[in-house]
Design a protein around this motif. Structure first.
Motif, PDB file in Angstrom:
ATOM      1  N   GLU A  63      18.950 -35.932  37.299  1.00 19.26           N
ATOM      2  CA  GLU A  63      18.160 -35.706  38.560  1.00 19.26           C
ATOM      3  C   GLU A  63      17.719 -36.956  39.086  1.00 19.26           C
ATOM      4  O   GLU A  63      17.858 -37.971  38.524  1.00 19.26           O
ATOM      5  N   GLY A  64      17.750 -36.864  40.394  1.00 14.74           N
ATOM      6  CA  GLY A  64      17.231 -37.904  41.253  1.00 14.74           C
ATOM      7  C   GLY A  64      17.740 -37.681  42.710  1.00 14.74           C
ATOM      8  O   GLY A  64      18.046 -36.650  43.128  1.00 14.74           O
ATOM      9  N   TRP A  79      17.641 -27.447  37.465  1.00 18.34           N
ATOM     10  CA  TRP A  79      16.793 -26.109  37.790  1.00 18.34           C
ATOM     11  C   TRP A  79      16.894 -25.140  36.550  1.00 18.34           C
ATOM     12  O   TRP A  79      15.936 -24.614  36.269  1.00 18.34           O
ATOM     13  N   ASP A  80      17.923 -25.160  35.682  1.00 20.55           N
ATOM     14  CA  ASP A  80      18.000 -24.693  34.431  1.00 20.55           C
ATOM     15  C   ASP A  80      18.900 -25.261  33.512  1.00 20.55           C
ATOM     16  O   ASP A  80      19.866 -26.017  33.969  1.00 20.55           O
ATOM     17  N   THR A 145      15.228 -17.904  41.989  1.00 21.09           N
ATOM     18  CA  THR A 145      15.386 -19.028  42.947  1.00 21.09           C
ATOM     19  C   THR A 145      14.254 -19.355  43.533  1.00 21.09           C
ATOM     20  O   THR A 145      14.075 -20.679  43.767  1.00 21.09           O
ATOM     21  N   SER A 146      13.622 -18.455  44.024  1.00 21.77           N
ATOM     22  CA  SER A 146      12.435 -18.444  44.719  1.00 21.77           C
ATOM     23  C   SER A 146      11.119 -18.347  44.132  1.00 21.77           C
ATOM     24  O   SER A 146       9.987 -19.152  44.164  1.00 21.77           O
ATOM     25  N   ALA A 147      11.055 -17.480  42.763  1.00 28.82           N
ATOM     26  CA  ALA A 147       9.881 -17.542  41.989  1.00 28.82           C
ATOM     27  C   ALA A 147       9.986 -18.565  40.912  1.00 28.82           C
ATOM     28  O   ALA A 147       8.655 -19.000  40.642  1.00 28.82           O
ATOM     29  N   GLU A 148      10.806 -19.523  40.729  1.00 26.64           N
ATOM     30  CA  GLU A 148      10.891 -20.472  39.754  1.00 26.64           C
ATOM     31  C   GLU A 148      11.577 -21.961  40.548  1.00 26.64           C
ATOM     32  O   GLU A 148      12.724 -21.934  40.026  1.00 26.64           O
ATOM     33  N   PRO A 149      11.000 -22.411  41.472  1.00 27.28           N
ATOM     34  CA  PRO A 149      11.869 -23.582  42.151  1.00 27.28           C
ATOM     35  C   PRO A 149      11.602 -24.681  41.421  1.00 27.28           C
ATOM     36  O   PRO A 149      12.446 -25.681  41.880  1.00 27.28           O
ATOM     37  N   SER A 154      11.486 -32.443  35.033  1.00 27.95           N
ATOM     38  CA  SER A 154      10.556 -33.190  35.599  1.00 27.95           C
ATOM     39  C   SER A 154       9.477 -32.294  36.249  1.00 27.95           C
ATOM     40  O   SER A 154       8.375 -32.947  36.498  1.00 27.95           O
ATOM     41  N   GLY A 155       9.711 -31.090  36.558  1.00 29.76           N
ATOM     42  CA  GLY A 155       8.717 -30.350  36.981  1.00 29.76           C
ATOM     43  C   GLY A 155       8.598 -30.333  38.636  1.00 29.76           C
ATOM     44  O   GLY A 155       7.749 -29.621  39.134  1.00 29.76           O
ATOM     45  N   LEU A 156       9.444 -31.154  39.314  1.00 34.00           N
ATOM     46  CA  LEU A 156       9.556 -31.303  40.647  1.00 34.00           C
ATOM     47  C   LEU A 156      10.271 -30.232  41.260  1.00 34.00           C
ATOM     48  O   LEU A 156      11.389 -29.617  40.730  1.00 34.00           O
ATOM     49  N   THR A 157       9.918 -29.973  42.550  1.00 34.33           N
ATOM     50  CA  THR A 157      10.635 -29.131  43.549  1.00 34.33           C
ATOM     51  C   THR A 157      11.785 -29.903  44.199  1.00 34.33           C
ATOM     52  O   THR A 157      11.894 -31.440  44.099  1.00 34.33           O
TER      53      THR A 157
END
Length: 166
Positions: A63-64, A79-80, A145-149, A154-157
């Motif tokens: 991530e980054g 994302w998953d 993808t919208s419900a769980e962005p 990290s919990g970040l969008t």
């Protein structure tokens, strides 16, 4: 999740265009497809999946923000992720994942944080389609993808991750 089951990861990536990179561990690398609109839970929806270069297994946790001067520059979140089971068969006989990809059809069951159930990858010329198989986890009304962005790590969008580069 079994320690010996192959892993999968779906990374949301805001490069030239926002997309989801679906990656499956096959023969020691992450086989990868860019899916512009992300995985769908609706079995009637066919999502374009463009094959991309293989990535190292270590990249599954990346991530980054990739610097502007590099290929694929932009923000990336996990994302998953989870493990998958290859369900591909030919006349009742199992087909290993690498051979299934070479043949142009791969069927997998995902066990992730967000994604569960079976999907099929099917080659159509140079590109592929990713389609949810009808099962107990199919839900045409839910756009995950919208419900769980948010990232599962990290919990970040994706927007919040991009802002970390500022």
């Amino acid at each position: 999740m079994s320690d010996d089951a192959p892993l999968f990861v779906v990374q949301q990536h805001d490069a030239r265009r926002l997309h989801y990179d679906v990656r499956l561990e096959v023969d020691g690398v992450l086989k990868s497809w860019a899916v512009p609109r992300g995985p769908s839970l609706d079995p009637t929806v066919k999502r374009l999946a463009v094959p991309t270069e293989d990535h190292s297994i270590e990249y599954a946790e990346y991530e980054g923000v990739i610097a502007d001067s590099k290929y694929g520059s932009g923000a990336v979140i996990v994302w998953d992720a989870g493990v998958f089971t290859n369900l591909t068969e030919d006349h009742g006989h199992p087909v290993d994942a690498a051979e299934a990809i070479d043949r142009g059809h791969l069927k997998v069951r995902l066990q992730g944080v967000k994604l569960h159930g079976t999907w099929a990858f099917t080659r159509t010329g140079q590109d592929w389609l990713l389609v949810k198989v009808r099962d107990a986890f199919a839900d045409p009304r839910l756009d995950l993808t919208s419900a769980e962005p948010r990232s599962i790590l990290s919990g970040l969008t994706i927007e919040e991750m991009a802002a970390t580069a500022s």
